[in-house]
Design a protein around this motif. Structure first.
Motif, PDB file in Angstrom:
ATOM      1  N   VAL A  38      17.512  57.043  20.203  1.00 45.33           N
ATOM      2  CA  VAL A  38      16.430  56.154  20.610  1.00 45.33           C
ATOM      3  C   VAL A  38      16.290  56.241  22.121  1.00 45.33           C
ATOM      4  O   VAL A  38      17.283  56.168  22.846  1.00 45.33           O
ATOM      5  CB  VAL A  38      16.727  54.686  20.199  1.00 45.33           C
ATOM      6  N   ASP A  39      15.064  56.423  22.590  1.00 41.28           N
ATOM      7  CA  ASP A  39      14.772  56.433  24.019  1.00 41.28           C
ATOM      8  C   ASP A  39      13.382  55.818  24.185  1.00 41.28           C
ATOM      9  O   ASP A  39      12.370  56.522  24.203  1.00 41.28           O
ATOM     10  CB  ASP A  39      14.832  57.852  24.578  1.00 41.28           C
ATOM     11  N   GLU A  40      13.345  54.487  24.284  1.00 41.24           N
ATOM     12  CA  GLU A  40      12.069  53.782  24.351  1.00 41.24           C
ATOM     13  C   GLU A  40      11.259  54.180  25.578  1.00 41.24           C
ATOM     14  O   GLU A  40      10.036  54.296  25.507  1.00 41.24           O
ATOM     15  CB  GLU A  40      12.302  52.275  24.322  1.00 41.24           C
ATOM     16  N   GLU A  41      11.929  54.411  26.695  1.00 50.23           N
ATOM     17  CA  GLU A  41      11.232  54.806  27.923  1.00 50.23           C
ATOM     18  C   GLU A  41      10.542  56.160  27.732  1.00 50.23           C
ATOM     19  O   GLU A  41       9.388  56.342  28.133  1.00 50.23           O
ATOM     20  CB  GLU A  41      12.216  54.867  29.087  1.00 50.23           C
ATOM     21  N   LEU A  42      11.224  57.096  27.116  1.00 51.61           N
ATOM     22  CA  LEU A  42      10.655  58.409  26.844  1.00 51.61           C
ATOM     23  C   LEU A  42       9.467  58.302  25.900  1.00 51.61           C
ATOM     24  O   LEU A  42       8.413  58.905  26.130  1.00 51.61           O
ATOM     25  CB  LEU A  42      11.724  59.332  26.257  1.00 51.61           C
ATOM     26  N   VAL A  43       9.615  57.534  24.828  1.00 46.43           N
ATOM     27  CA  VAL A  43       8.525  57.360  23.866  1.00 46.43           C
ATOM     28  C   VAL A  43       7.329  56.715  24.551  1.00 46.43           C
ATOM     29  O   VAL A  43       6.180  57.154  24.360  1.00 46.43           O
ATOM     30  CB  VAL A  43       8.990  56.539  22.637  1.00 46.43           C
ATOM     31  N   ASP A  44       7.554  55.696  25.372  1.00 41.24           N
ATOM     32  CA  ASP A  44       6.456  55.055  26.112  1.00 41.24           C
ATOM     33  C   ASP A  44       5.771  56.055  27.039  1.00 41.24           C
ATOM     34  O   ASP A  44       4.540  56.069  27.148  1.00 41.24           O
ATOM     35  CB  ASP A  44       6.961  53.858  26.914  1.00 41.24           C
ATOM     36  N   GLN A  45       6.554  56.890  27.715  1.00 39.29           N
ATOM     37  CA  GLN A  45       5.978  57.890  28.614  1.00 39.29           C
ATOM     38  C   GLN A  45       5.125  58.886  27.833  1.00 39.29           C
ATOM     39  O   GLN A  45       4.019  59.230  28.258  1.00 39.29           O
ATOM     40  CB  GLN A  45       7.079  58.625  29.372  1.00 39.29           C
ATOM     41  N   LEU A  46       5.623  59.349  26.684  1.00 43.19           N
ATOM     42  CA  LEU A  46       4.840  60.264  25.853  1.00 43.19           C
ATOM     43  C   LEU A  46       3.547  59.612  25.390  1.00 43.19           C
ATOM     44  O   LEU A  46       2.489  60.252  25.384  1.00 43.19           O
ATOM     45  CB  LEU A  46       5.669  60.731  24.654  1.00 43.19           C
ATOM     46  N   LYS A  47       3.611  58.350  25.034  1.00 43.43           N
ATOM     47  CA  LYS A  47       2.400  57.644  24.591  1.00 43.43           C
ATOM     48  C   LYS A  47       1.400  57.488  25.733  1.00 43.43           C
ATOM     49  O   LYS A  47       0.199  57.627  25.530  1.00 43.43           O
ATOM     50  CB  LYS A  47       2.773  56.280  24.004  1.00 43.43           C
ATOM     51  N   ARG A  48       1.892  57.203  26.952  1.00 41.29           N
ATOM     52  CA  ARG A  48       0.999  57.105  28.115  1.00 41.29           C
ATOM     53  C   ARG A  48       0.328  58.448  28.391  1.00 41.29           C
ATOM     54  O   ARG A  48      -0.876  58.521  28.654  1.00 41.29           O
ATOM     55  CB  ARG A  48       1.768  56.642  29.349  1.00 41.29           C
ATOM     56  N   LEU A  49       1.105  59.516  28.343  1.00 40.28           N
ATOM     57  CA  LEU A  49       0.550  60.847  28.581  1.00 40.28           C
ATOM     58  C   LEU A  49      -0.461  61.223  27.511  1.00 40.28           C
ATOM     59  O   LEU A  49      -1.507  61.817  27.806  1.00 40.28           O
ATOM     60  CB  LEU A  49       1.680  61.876  28.640  1.00 40.28           C
ATOM     61  N   THR A  50      -0.158  60.877  26.266  1.00 40.27           N
ATOM     62  CA  THR A  50      -1.086  61.133  25.166  1.00 40.27           C
ATOM     63  C   THR A  50      -2.379  60.364  25.386  1.00 40.27           C
ATOM     64  O   THR A  50      -3.476  60.904  25.236  1.00 40.27           O
ATOM     65  CB  THR A  50      -0.446  60.750  23.818  1.00 40.27           C
ATOM     66  N   GLY A  51      -2.261  59.084  25.760  1.00 41.35           N
ATOM     67  CA  GLY A  51      -3.440  58.257  26.029  1.00 41.35           C
ATOM     68  C   GLY A  51      -4.276  58.806  27.166  1.00 41.35           C
ATOM     69  O   GLY A  51      -5.507  58.782  27.113  1.00 41.35           O
TER      70      GLY A  51
END
Length: 111
Positions: free
Chosen positions: A74-87
């Motif tokens: 689990v890496d919530e910061e990484l997942v959030d970063q990927l979601k921001r980049l996707t957005g």
């Protein structure tokens, strides 16, 4: 956990990480651009490693659910970063934005 098959090899990572990575790769392909991204992986001996993937229009990724006795990565910061980049790729910035290179790829900042 999910096993990602990439370039004739495979890596094991957390399910949320795999899903976010695939969504980002999809948007990179639609934007006809590429980026490198590092994700945590579960090694065969159970330790945590890292893999760097080149994602772009020609990337062919497959993520398959896999049972593992090891703890879910689990890496919530990484997942959030990927979601921001996707957005950012889904909703490109207007003319008053600049693109900067971050540790995980391109990040758009509105001025």
């Amino acid at each position: 956990m999910h096993r990602i098959y990439y370039a004739g090899d495979s890596i094991l990572t957390g399910s949320e990480i795999a899903h976010a990575l695939l969504q980002y790769a999809q948007m990179l392909a639609k934007a006809a651009t590429a980026a490198t991204f590092e994700i945590p992986t579960r090694e065969e001996d159970g330790s945590v490693g890292h893999a760097t993937l080149l994602l772009g229009p020609a990337s062919q990724l497959i993520a398959d659910a896999e049972q593992s006795e090891d703890e879910e990565l689990v890496d919530e910061e990484l997942v959030d970063q990927l979601k921001r980049l996707t957005g950012a790729l889904q909703h490109p910035p207007g003319p008053s934005a600049v693109m900067t290179q971050g540790p995980g790829g391109n990040v758009y900042d509105d001025l």
